[in-house]
Write a protein that holds these residues in place. Structure first.
Motif, short mmCIF file in Angstrom:
data_model
loop_
_atom_site.label_atom_id
_atom_site.label_comp_id
_atom_site.label_asym_id
_atom_site.label_seq_id
_atom_site.Cartn_x
_atom_site.Cartn_y
_atom_site.Cartn_z
N MET A 111 0.86 -1.18 0.00
CA MET A 111 0.00 0.00 0.00
C MET A 111 0.90 1.24 0.00
O MET A 111 1.81 1.35 0.81
CB MET A 111 -0.88 0.03 1.26
N ASN A 112 0.64 2.15 -0.93
CA ASN A 112 1.32 3.44 -0.96
C ASN A 112 0.41 4.49 -0.37
O ASN A 112 -0.81 4.41 -0.49
CB ASN A 112 1.66 3.84 -2.40
N TYR A 113 1.00 5.49 0.28
CA TYR A 113 0.20 6.57 0.86
C TYR A 113 0.93 7.90 0.73
O TYR A 113 2.15 7.96 0.66
CB TYR A 113 -0.16 6.28 2.32
N MET A 114 0.14 8.98 0.67
CA MET A 114 0.65 10.35 0.58
C MET A 114 -0.28 11.22 1.40
O MET A 114 -1.50 11.20 1.19
CB MET A 114 0.65 10.81 -0.89
N VAL A 151 -12.99 3.87 1.81
CA VAL A 151 -12.22 2.95 0.97
C VAL A 151 -13.10 2.44 -0.16
O VAL A 151 -14.27 2.12 0.05
CB VAL A 151 -11.70 1.76 1.80
N ASP A 152 -12.52 2.35 -1.34
CA ASP A 152 -13.16 1.72 -2.49
C ASP A 152 -12.34 0.48 -2.82
O ASP A 152 -11.14 0.58 -3.08
CB ASP A 152 -13.17 2.69 -3.67
N TRP A 158 -7.30 -5.08 -4.10
CA TRP A 158 -7.13 -3.87 -4.93
C TRP A 158 -8.01 -2.78 -4.33
O TRP A 158 -9.23 -2.95 -4.26
CB TRP A 158 -7.57 -4.18 -6.35
N PHE A 159 -7.44 -1.68 -3.89
CA PHE A 159 -8.22 -0.67 -3.18
C PHE A 159 -7.59 0.71 -3.31
O PHE A 159 -6.42 0.86 -3.68
CB PHE A 159 -8.31 -1.03 -1.68
N SER A 160 -8.40 1.72 -3.00
CA SER A 160 -7.92 3.10 -2.85
C SER A 160 -8.78 3.74 -1.77
O SER A 160 -9.91 3.30 -1.52
CB SER A 160 -8.01 3.88 -4.16
N GLY A 161 -8.23 4.77 -1.14
CA GLY A 161 -9.00 5.40 -0.08
C GLY A 161 -8.47 6.76 0.32
O GLY A 161 -7.44 7.23 -0.19
N LEU A 162 -9.19 7.36 1.25
CA LEU A 162 -8.85 8.68 1.78
C LEU A 162 -9.18 8.71 3.26
O LEU A 162 -10.27 8.28 3.66
CB LEU A 162 -9.67 9.76 1.06
N CYS A 210 -4.94 12.15 3.92
CA CYS A 210 -3.99 11.16 3.41
C CYS A 210 -4.71 10.27 2.40
O CYS A 210 -5.76 9.70 2.70
CB CYS A 210 -3.44 10.32 4.56
N MET A 211 -4.15 10.16 1.20
CA MET A 211 -4.66 9.28 0.16
C MET A 211 -3.82 8.01 0.17
O MET A 211 -2.62 8.06 0.44
CB MET A 211 -4.56 9.94 -1.21
N PHE A 212 -4.45 6.88 -0.14
CA PHE A 212 -3.72 5.62 -0.17
C PHE A 212 -4.32 4.67 -1.21
O PHE A 212 -5.48 4.82 -1.59
CB PHE A 212 -3.70 4.97 1.22
N HIS A 213 -3.50 3.74 -1.67
CA HIS A 213 -3.97 2.74 -2.61
C HIS A 213 -3.02 1.54 -2.57
O HIS A 213 -1.88 1.67 -2.12
CB HIS A 213 -4.04 3.30 -4.04
#
Length: 147
Positions: free
Chosen positions: A70-73, A116-117, A122-126, A139-142
Motif C-alpha cells: 500500500m502506498n500513501y501520501m 475505501v473503495d 485492490w483498493f484506494s482510499g482517503l 492522506c490518500m492511499f492505494h
C-alpha cells in the motif's frame, strides 16, 4: 496463505509499529523512517519520508516474497493536527478494511474518517482528520496484492 491470516498479521504489525509508537530501524534511504515487524514466515515493512507532508509504503512479504503493498501520501493542512490522535485511530483498523483506521473515530474535538473503495486485493482510499469543523489532515492511499 489465507487472506484472513494476512489481514490479522497486517493489523498486528500496524499496532506494533507506527500506530503503536514502535521503534524505528536503520533507514533504508536517506532521511527515511523504517519500521518492521515479523512473525513466522511473514514480514511487514512501513517506510516513509517526511512528516507534515509525507509519502510512504507498507508491504507484506510471505517467505521473503513480496505479496501485498500500500502506498500513501498525506499532509497536515491546518493548525490543530494531533499526531497522537491519528495513531490512536490507526490502532483500530477493522478486518473488512485493514488499510488505515476505522470508518470513523472521535475523541474530544477530533474526528477521523476513512473511506475505501475496493478490498484487500485492490483498493484506494482517503482518510481525514477534523478539529471541530476544520479539516487539519488528509492522506490518500492505494494498494493491493502483488504478483
Amino acid at each position: 496463505m489465507e487472506q484472513i491470516t494476512l489481514i490479522h498479521f497486517l493489523i498486528e504489525a500496524k499496532q506494533a509499529t507506527y500506530a503503536g509508537n514502535g521503534p524505528e530501524g536503520i533507514p533504508s534511504r536517506p532521511e527515511s523512517h523504517d519500521l518492521t515487524f515479523s512473525k513466522g514466515n511473514l514480514k511487514y515493512i512501513d517506510t516513509y519520508l517526511g512528516s507534515e507532508k509525507f509519502a510512504g509504503e507498507e508491504a507484506i512479504w510471505v517467505d521473503n516474497m513480496p505479496f501485498w503493498a500500500m502506498n500513501y501520501m498525506g499532509r497536515v493542512i491546518a493548525d490543530g493536527f494531533n499526531g497522537d490522535f491519528l495513531k490512536e485511530a490507526l490502532q483500530n483498523p477493522p478486518l473488512h478494511m485493514p488499510f488505515r483506521g476505522p470508518n470513523s473515530y472521535k475523541k474530544d474535538d477530533f474526528s477521523y474518517t476513512c473511506t475505501v473503495d475496493g478490498g484487500f486485493d485492490w483498493f484506494s482510499g482517503l482518510e481525514e482528520i477534523y478539529t471541530g469543523t476544520t479539516k487539519v489532515y488528509e492522506c490518500m492511499f492505494h494498494g493491493g496484492l502483488i504478483r
